[in-house]
Design a protein around this motif. Sequence first.
Motif, PDB file in Angstrom:
ATOM      1  N   ARG A  45      44.046  32.714  46.628  1.00  0.00           N
ATOM      2  CA  ARG A  45      42.814  33.362  46.206  1.00  0.00           C
ATOM      3  C   ARG A  45      42.905  33.775  44.741  1.00  0.00           C
ATOM      4  NH1 ARG A  45      41.701  37.819  50.622  1.00  0.00           N
ATOM      5  NH2 ARG A  45      43.891  38.161  50.229  1.00  0.00           N
ATOM      6  N   GLU A  46      41.760  33.878  44.111  1.00  0.00           N
ATOM      7  CA  GLU A  46      41.711  34.266  42.710  1.00  0.00           C
ATOM      8  C   GLU A  46      42.131  35.723  42.570  1.00  0.00           C
ATOM      9  OE1 GLU A  46      38.363  34.738  39.237  1.00  0.00           O
ATOM     10  OE2 GLU A  46      38.004  33.385  40.905  1.00  0.00           O
ATOM     11  N   VAL A  47      42.856  36.003  41.499  1.00  0.00           N
ATOM     12  CA  VAL A  47      43.298  37.360  41.225  1.00  0.00           C
ATOM     13  C   VAL A  47      42.121  38.119  40.623  1.00  0.00           C
ATOM     14  CG1 VAL A  47      44.878  38.768  39.880  1.00  0.00           C
ATOM     15  CG2 VAL A  47      45.685  36.675  40.928  1.00  0.00           C
ATOM     16  N   THR A  48      41.703  39.187  41.285  1.00  0.00           N
ATOM     17  CA  THR A  48      40.557  39.962  40.821  1.00  0.00           C
ATOM     18  C   THR A  48      41.025  41.106  39.919  1.00  0.00           C
ATOM     19  OG1 THR A  48      40.655  41.420  42.738  1.00  0.00           O
ATOM     20  CG2 THR A  48      39.293  39.433  42.940  1.00  0.00           C
ATOM     21  N   ALA A  49      40.049  41.759  39.294  1.00  0.00           N
ATOM     22  CA  ALA A  49      40.362  42.919  38.451  1.00  0.00           C
ATOM     23  C   ALA A  49      40.935  44.050  39.296  1.00  0.00           C
ATOM     24  CB  ALA A  49      39.106  43.383  37.720  1.00  0.00           C
ATOM     25  N   ARG A  50      40.461  44.189  40.510  1.00  0.00           N
ATOM     26  CA  ARG A  50      40.980  45.230  41.407  1.00  0.00           C
ATOM     27  C   ARG A  50      42.445  44.966  41.740  1.00  0.00           C
ATOM     28  NH1 ARG A  50      39.584  46.193  47.656  1.00  0.00           N
ATOM     29  NH2 ARG A  50      40.604  48.193  47.867  1.00  0.00           N
ATOM     30  N   ARG A  52      44.618  43.321  39.876  1.00  0.00           N
ATOM     31  CA  ARG A  52      45.404  43.623  38.674  1.00  0.00           C
ATOM     32  C   ARG A  52      45.572  45.130  38.497  1.00  0.00           C
ATOM     33  NH1 ARG A  52      42.414  39.244  36.745  1.00  0.00           N
ATOM     34  NH2 ARG A  52      40.824  40.604  35.858  1.00  0.00           N
ATOM     35  N   ARG A  53      44.514  45.892  38.775  1.00  0.00           N
ATOM     36  CA  ARG A  53      44.587  47.353  38.658  1.00  0.00           C
ATOM     37  C   ARG A  53      45.577  47.922  39.673  1.00  0.00           C
ATOM     38  NH1 ARG A  53      39.540  48.124  38.371  1.00  0.00           N
ATOM     39  NH2 ARG A  53      39.156  48.206  40.601  1.00  0.00           N
ATOM     40  N   GLN A  54      45.541  47.422  40.916  1.00  0.00           N
ATOM     41  CA  GLN A  54      46.488  47.894  41.923  1.00  0.00           C
ATOM     42  C   GLN A  54      47.923  47.534  41.553  1.00  0.00           C
ATOM     43  OE1 GLN A  54      45.017  46.174  45.553  1.00  0.00           O
ATOM     44  NE2 GLN A  54      43.708  47.938  45.989  1.00  0.00           N
ATOM     45  N   ALA A  55      48.121  46.360  40.968  1.00  0.00           N
ATOM     46  CA  ALA A  55      49.459  45.967  40.522  1.00  0.00           C
ATOM     47  C   ALA A  55      49.956  46.912  39.431  1.00  0.00           C
ATOM     48  CB  ALA A  55      49.442  44.527  40.019  1.00  0.00           C
ATOM     49  N   ALA A  56      49.070  47.279  38.517  1.00  0.00           N
ATOM     50  CA  ALA A  56      49.468  48.204  37.453  1.00  0.00           C
ATOM     51  C   ALA A  56      49.773  49.589  38.016  1.00  0.00           C
ATOM     52  CB  ALA A  56      48.361  48.291  36.408  1.00  0.00           C
ATOM     53  N   ILE A  57      48.972  50.043  38.973  1.00  0.00           N
ATOM     54  CA  ILE A  57      49.208  51.356  39.584  1.00  0.00           C
ATOM     55  C   ILE A  57      50.545  51.370  40.313  1.00  0.00           C
ATOM     56  CG2 ILE A  57      48.417  52.918  41.410  1.00  0.00           C
ATOM     57  CD1 ILE A  57      45.545  52.182  40.569  1.00  0.00           C
ATOM     58  N   MET A 120      53.230  41.322  42.825  1.00  0.00           N
ATOM     59  CA  MET A 120      51.848  41.294  42.365  1.00  0.00           C
ATOM     60  C   MET A 120      51.773  40.968  40.881  1.00  0.00           C
ATOM     61  SD  MET A 120      50.359  44.544  44.495  1.00  0.00           S
ATOM     62  CE  MET A 120      48.639  44.387  44.067  1.00  0.00           C
ATOM     63  N   LYS A 121      52.657  41.564  40.084  1.00  0.00           N
ATOM     64  CA  LYS A 121      52.670  41.279  38.653  1.00  0.00           C
ATOM     65  C   LYS A 121      52.988  39.810  38.388  1.00  0.00           C
ATOM     66  CE  LYS A 121      51.981  44.939  36.099  1.00  0.00           C
ATOM     67  NZ  LYS A 121      50.926  44.987  35.098  1.00  0.00           N
ATOM     68  N   ARG A 122      53.919  39.245  39.149  1.00  0.00           N
ATOM     69  CA  ARG A 122      54.263  37.833  38.970  1.00  0.00           C
ATOM     70  C   ARG A 122      53.064  36.942  39.300  1.00  0.00           C
ATOM     71  NH1 ARG A 122      58.784  36.191  42.583  1.00  0.00           N
ATOM     72  NH2 ARG A 122      57.115  35.798  44.052  1.00  0.00           N
ATOM     73  N   ARG A 123      52.346  37.306  40.371  1.00  0.00           N
ATOM     74  CA  ARG A 123      51.174  36.518  40.749  1.00  0.00           C
ATOM     75  C   ARG A 123      50.086  36.619  39.676  1.00  0.00           C
ATOM     76  NH1 ARG A 123      47.027  37.510  45.527  1.00  0.00           N
ATOM     77  NH2 ARG A 123      45.876  35.572  45.298  1.00  0.00           N
ATOM     78  N   VAL A 124      49.912  37.800  39.092  1.00  0.00           N
ATOM     79  CA  VAL A 124      48.929  37.970  38.017  1.00  0.00           C
ATOM     80  C   VAL A 124      49.320  37.131  36.810  1.00  0.00           C
ATOM     81  CG1 VAL A 124      48.023  39.637  36.353  1.00  0.00           C
ATOM     82  CG2 VAL A 124      48.122  40.238  38.772  1.00  0.00           C
TER      83      VAL A 124
END
Length: 129
Positions: A45-50, A52-57, A120-124
Amino acid sequence: MSAQQPPPPHRPHPPGAPSAPGGSGGPGVPGVPGVPWGFAQPRPREVTARYRRQAAILTWSAIVVGALMAVALVVSVVFLVRADQDTRNAAYGYLALVLWVGIAAGIPVLLALAIPAARMKRRVREQQR
């Protein structure tokens, strides 16, 4: 495959289309029983902004927990040194033990934050390439 699992996804073919190069148009690959028409690997699935935000959190939460654990380790060593200098400061040794228990309890929390954050960061990063 158990009855609870959905069937694997496949590309639909119009009726009468050949099932394989040089195929007869019947279901499956001719001469090979049980092979589906054409299995397609599921697309990520496409990586959404949400996402990416959860990965950063998660990443920053793991950094904060790790920093707190490092500070607790340093403070516990300071407490042990103070407890060793004078017997009237023996309570500092017990405080150091309490900090060690806190550090031991924080290790699973740190792992629970750091491992998903790294994945998650790697996937982003892979999606951005």
